[in-house]
Design a protein around this motif. Structure first.
Motif, PDB file in Angstrom:
ATOM      1  N   ALA A 196       0.850  -1.191   0.000  1.00  0.00           N
ATOM      2  CA  ALA A 196       0.000   0.000   0.000  1.00  0.00           C
ATOM      3  C   ALA A 196       0.889   1.246   0.000  1.00  0.00           C
ATOM      4  CB  ALA A 196      -0.937  -0.017   1.211  1.00  0.00           C
ATOM      5  N   THR A 197       0.284   2.410   0.157  1.00  0.00           N
ATOM      6  CA  THR A 197       0.997   3.668  -0.086  1.00  0.00           C
ATOM      7  C   THR A 197       1.363   4.431   1.179  1.00  0.00           C
ATOM      8  OG1 THR A 197      -1.161   4.743  -0.380  1.00  0.00           O
ATOM      9  CG2 THR A 197      -0.019   4.002  -2.357  1.00  0.00           C
ATOM     10  N   GLY A 198       1.352   3.781   2.348  1.00  0.00           N
ATOM     11  CA  GLY A 198       1.687   4.480   3.579  1.00  0.00           C
ATOM     12  C   GLY A 198       3.099   5.046   3.568  1.00  0.00           C
ATOM     13  N   PRO A 199       3.350   6.106   4.340  1.00  0.00           N
ATOM     14  CA  PRO A 199       4.674   6.745   4.330  1.00  0.00           C
ATOM     15  C   PRO A 199       5.812   5.831   4.771  1.00  0.00           C
ATOM     16  CG  PRO A 199       3.276   7.618   6.099  1.00  0.00           C
ATOM     17  CD  PRO A 199       2.395   6.811   5.213  1.00  0.00           C
ATOM     18  N   SER A 200       5.528   4.777   5.545  1.00  0.00           N
ATOM     19  CA  SER A 200       6.590   3.874   5.992  1.00  0.00           C
ATOM     20  C   SER A 200       7.158   3.044   4.851  1.00  0.00           C
ATOM     21  CB  SER A 200       6.069   2.933   7.087  1.00  0.00           C
ATOM     22  OG  SER A 200       5.121   2.021   6.548  1.00  0.00           O
ATOM     23  N   LEU A 201       6.503   3.083   3.691  1.00  0.00           N
ATOM     24  CA  LEU A 201       7.006   2.318   2.553  1.00  0.00           C
ATOM     25  C   LEU A 201       8.425   2.737   2.175  1.00  0.00           C
ATOM     26  CD1 LEU A 201       6.010   0.103   0.592  1.00  0.00           C
ATOM     27  CD2 LEU A 201       5.356   1.927  -0.988  1.00  0.00           C
ATOM     28  N   GLU A 202       8.769   3.995   2.453  1.00  0.00           N
ATOM     29  CA  GLU A 202      10.119   4.485   2.161  1.00  0.00           C
ATOM     30  C   GLU A 202      11.183   3.671   2.890  1.00  0.00           C
ATOM     31  OE1 GLU A 202      10.898   6.620   0.021  1.00  0.00           O
ATOM     32  OE2 GLU A 202       9.347   8.133  -0.253  1.00  0.00           O
ATOM     33  N   CYS A 220      -1.495  -2.004  -4.560  1.00  0.00           N
ATOM     34  CA  CYS A 220      -2.649  -1.129  -4.702  1.00  0.00           C
ATOM     35  C   CYS A 220      -2.451  -0.274  -5.955  1.00  0.00           C
ATOM     36  CB  CYS A 220      -2.790  -0.228  -3.478  1.00  0.00           C
ATOM     37  SG  CYS A 220      -3.076  -1.107  -1.932  1.00  0.00           S
ATOM     38  N   ASP A 221      -3.533   0.109  -6.607  1.00  0.00           N
ATOM     39  CA  ASP A 221      -3.397   0.875  -7.843  1.00  0.00           C
ATOM     40  C   ASP A 221      -2.630   2.179  -7.644  1.00  0.00           C
ATOM     41  OD1 ASP A 221      -5.396   2.147  -6.416  1.00  0.00           O
ATOM     42  OD2 ASP A 221      -6.984   1.734  -7.858  1.00  0.00           O
ATOM     43  N   THR A 222      -2.809   2.817  -6.479  1.00  0.00           N
ATOM     44  CA  THR A 222      -2.166   4.108  -6.249  1.00  0.00           C
ATOM     45  C   THR A 222      -0.655   4.010  -6.066  1.00  0.00           C
ATOM     46  OG1 THR A 222      -2.750   3.870  -3.908  1.00  0.00           O
ATOM     47  CG2 THR A 222      -4.196   5.226  -5.263  1.00  0.00           C
ATOM     48  N   VAL A 223      -0.131   2.815  -5.814  1.00  0.00           N
ATOM     49  CA  VAL A 223       1.305   2.672  -5.577  1.00  0.00           C
ATOM     50  C   VAL A 223       2.018   2.007  -6.756  1.00  0.00           C
ATOM     51  CG1 VAL A 223       1.434   0.365  -4.526  1.00  0.00           C
ATOM     52  CG2 VAL A 223       2.917   2.200  -3.680  1.00  0.00           C
ATOM     53  N   GLN A 336       1.101  -0.145   4.927  1.00  0.00           N
ATOM     54  CA  GLN A 336      -0.285  -0.058   5.388  1.00  0.00           C
ATOM     55  C   GLN A 336      -0.299   0.619   6.757  1.00  0.00           C
ATOM     56  OE1 GLN A 336      -3.073  -1.123   3.391  1.00  0.00           O
ATOM     57  NE2 GLN A 336      -3.820   0.345   4.865  1.00  0.00           N
ATOM     58  N   ASP A 337       0.160   1.876   6.793  1.00  0.00           N
ATOM     59  CA  ASP A 337       0.312   2.591   8.057  1.00  0.00           C
ATOM     60  C   ASP A 337      -1.024   2.923   8.710  1.00  0.00           C
ATOM     61  OD1 ASP A 337       2.660   2.687   6.547  1.00  0.00           O
ATOM     62  OD2 ASP A 337       3.344   4.522   7.504  1.00  0.00           O
ATOM     63  N   LEU A 338      -1.981   3.367   7.896  1.00  0.00           N
ATOM     64  CA  LEU A 338      -3.254   3.880   8.414  1.00  0.00           C
ATOM     65  C   LEU A 338      -3.007   5.007   9.411  1.00  0.00           C
ATOM     66  CD1 LEU A 338      -5.300   0.576   8.864  1.00  0.00           C
ATOM     67  CD2 LEU A 338      -5.300   2.154   6.937  1.00  0.00           C
ATOM     68  N   ALA A 339      -1.958   5.748   9.187  1.00  0.00           N
ATOM     69  CA  ALA A 339      -1.598   6.862  10.063  1.00  0.00           C
ATOM     70  C   ALA A 339      -0.692   7.820   9.302  1.00  0.00           C
ATOM     71  CB  ALA A 339      -0.888   6.358  11.323  1.00  0.00           C
ATOM     72  N   PHE A 340      -0.635   9.062   9.781  1.00  0.00           N
ATOM     73  CA  PHE A 340       0.272  10.046   9.210  1.00  0.00           C
ATOM     74  C   PHE A 340       1.680   9.828   9.776  1.00  0.00           C
ATOM     75  CE2 PHE A 340      -3.917  11.966   8.948  1.00  0.00           C
ATOM     76  CZ  PHE A 340      -3.916  12.558   7.693  1.00  0.00           C
ATOM     77  N   GLU A 343       6.206  13.609  10.011  1.00  0.00           N
ATOM     78  CA  GLU A 343       6.269  14.849   9.224  1.00  0.00           C
ATOM     79  C   GLU A 343       4.903  15.264   8.688  1.00  0.00           C
ATOM     80  OE1 GLU A 343       9.880  12.836   9.736  1.00  0.00           O
ATOM     81  OE2 GLU A 343       8.150  12.114   8.588  1.00  0.00           O
ATOM     82  N   GLY A 344       3.863  14.479   8.993  1.00  0.00           N
ATOM     83  CA  GLY A 344       2.520  14.821   8.553  1.00  0.00           C
ATOM     84  C   GLY A 344       2.144  14.274   7.194  1.00  0.00           C
ATOM     85  N   GLN A 345       2.988  13.378   6.617  1.00  0.00           N
ATOM     86  CA  GLN A 345       2.691  12.830   5.303  1.00  0.00           C
ATOM     87  C   GLN A 345       1.667  11.693   5.435  1.00  0.00           C
ATOM     88  OE1 GLN A 345       4.064  14.171   2.392  1.00  0.00           O
ATOM     89  NE2 GLN A 345       4.674  15.699   3.896  1.00  0.00           N
ATOM     90  N   SER A 346       0.726  11.651   4.486  1.00  0.00           N
ATOM     91  CA  SER A 346      -0.300  10.609   4.505  1.00  0.00           C
ATOM     92  C   SER A 346       0.099   9.407   3.668  1.00  0.00           C
ATOM     93  CB  SER A 346      -1.635  11.164   3.989  1.00  0.00           C
ATOM     94  OG  SER A 346      -1.496  11.616   2.644  1.00  0.00           O
ATOM     95  N   HIS A 347       0.945   9.633   2.642  1.00  0.00           N
ATOM     96  CA  HIS A 347       1.328   8.568   1.721  1.00  0.00           C
ATOM     97  C   HIS A 347       2.810   8.692   1.383  1.00  0.00           C
ATOM     98  CE1 HIS A 347      -3.021   8.552   1.312  1.00  0.00           C
ATOM     99  NE2 HIS A 347      -2.964   7.400   0.669  1.00  0.00           N
ATOM    100  N   VAL A 348       3.341   7.633   0.829  1.00  0.00           N
ATOM    101  CA  VAL A 348       4.722   7.649   0.381  1.00  0.00           C
ATOM    102  C   VAL A 348       4.881   8.682  -0.730  1.00  0.00           C
ATOM    103  CG1 VAL A 348       4.381   5.862  -1.383  1.00  0.00           C
ATOM    104  CG2 VAL A 348       6.633   6.157  -0.327  1.00  0.00           C
ATOM    105  N   GLY A 349       6.063   9.269  -0.835  1.00  0.00           N
ATOM    106  CA  GLY A 349       6.306  10.283  -1.838  1.00  0.00           C
ATOM    107  C   GLY A 349       6.018   9.785  -3.237  1.00  0.00           C
TER     108      GLY A 349
END
Length: 402
Positions: A196-202, A220-223, A336-340, A343-349
């Motif tokens: 998924a696209t959570g910021p921890s993907l980095e 996921c399609d968005t990633v 799949q963080d389901l959290a910000f 730094e306040g990011q909702s998704h991976v860059g």
């Protein structure tokens, strides 16, 4: 039980752990036009009989919520509640939040009517019992079940109708799609990784480079574009949303930059997805129906003979359900963080949803305990996603290690 009569009502002791007060008067509006009634608290036997006799002729269903076995058995032993019901009205009793009991009660009382009448049900609360109980887990479980079933229909009635229209337009693709069962031998017994696209993907996405032969990667399609740009070609991509905007944000960019790689990726999308999603996909495609949607079960399953699968509310939920359907030996959820992030990011860059989430949800954040300690900021939608993950794992998770 011991009864003590007063001018305002009676005190009841010996039924349940605590004594309670039963005030005079039945809080049921005789002129109510509602079809479904939720009765919380049985009280002393005459109470429920009076509630049922005061129901309007429009009453079609009654769900009695009473966590005390003592109260329920005493009432059923002392009175015939079925004779007090309006003609044609159904009744069921809930004493425990066990999933099988909830499903049984809803199947008997709710499914024949549809979920919308229950979402608009009249609530009848026994005030004396409500005041003596600090634990309302059973009633909270019912409210979550109602919300879940409403959410599964779509964001609105218009959303549901749009899904029906897309399902009709997707009919040729549904008829041409292989079943998931026929694909199972290609995937069965392999570990799955759902991205998924959570910021921890980095932190860990690079570990997927070169892993295509060791596990099945579901994106996921968005990633998908983010993964392809990093040299990672997933085996499967999932898509669930209805709007044309999802297609525009997802397909053209992938086709422009990675047409050859896309031709080797299996797209699993919903029948409610925009027809261009499956129509322009260059690789293999399976169009499935959403098992939680009555419209999909009817159109895709019964009419067209296609595949329906539990799909949840997001592409990540679809990934979990798909892994089970294809016989995965284990499943890892990453991004799949389901959290910000801090730094306040909702998704991976670079993810497609980053800007939308930042604009739309920055002011509606909730502080909750984090899975790895401390506290993190989340959003109400993500909290619903988490609860649905728990529900899916409860019903499907026994088939694989997570």
């Amino acid at each position: 039980p011991t009864l003590k009569e007063t001018p305002q009502g009676r005190w009841v002791e010996g039924l349940g752990e605590r004594l309670f007060f039963e005030p005079q008067g039945i809080p049921v509006p005789l002129r109510s036009t509602k079809g479904v009634f939720l009765v919380y608290g049985l009280g002393y036997p005459p109470y429920l009989i009076q509630v049922l006799r005061n129901l309007p002729p429009s009453a079609l269903s009654v769900v009695v919520v009473e966590p005390s076995w003592e109260l329920l058995l005493h009432t059923l032993a002392k009175s015939s509640v079925y004779q007090a019901l309006p003609r044609g009205c159904r009744i069921s009793f809930l004493v425990d939040q066990d999933r099988a009991l909830l499903d049984e009660a809803f199947a008997h009382n709710v499914v024949p009517l549809g979920i919308f009448p229950l979402g608009d049900a009249e609530l009848v609360v026994h005030r004396g019992l409500d005041e003596t109980r600090s634990d309302h887990q059973l009633f909270d479980a019912i409210k979550k079940e109602i919300l879940y079933r409403l959410t599964m229909l779509g964001n609105s009635p218009e959303d549901t109708l749009l899904g029906v229209r897309h399902g009709a337009l997707n009919t040729p693709r549904i008829l041409a799609s292989p079943t998931l069962e026929s694909l199972k031998p290609r995937f069965e017994g392999k570990p799955f990784v759902c991205v998924a696209t959570g910021p921890s993907l980095e932190k860990n996405v690079e570990q997927l480079v070169g892993m295509e032969d060791r596990c099945v990667i579901v994106a996921c399609d968005t990633v998908l574009l983010t993964l392809l740009r990093r040299g990672i070609r997933p085996h499967v991509v999932t898509s669930i949303e209805r709007p044309l905007g999802t297609y525009r944000a997802f397909i053209p960019g992938v086709l422009r930059e990675f047409p050859e790689a896309a031709s080797r990726i299996l797209l699993v999308c919903q029948s409610v997805s925009h027809p261009l999603m499956a129509g322009r996909w260059p690789g293999p495609c399976v169009v499935v129906g959403k098992a939680e949607s009555p419209a999909d079960r009817w159109l895709v399953g019964k009419i067209l003979g296609g595949t329906v699968m539990i799909s949840g509310m997001s592409v990540a939920h679809m990934g979990l359900s798909l892994a089970v359907a294809l016989g995965a030996s284990s499943l890892a959820l990453i991004g799949q963080d389901l959290a910000f992030s801090e730094e306040g990011q909702s998704h991976v860059g670079g993810a497609l949803s980053q800007e939308i989430m930042a604009q739309d949800q920055a002011e509606h954040r909730i502080l909750v305990p984090g899975a790895l300690g401390g506290q993190v900021q989340t959003h109400g939608i993500w909290l619903s996603f988490l609860q649905l993950f728990e529900r899916l794992l409860e019903s499907l998770g026994g088939a694989l290690a997570v």
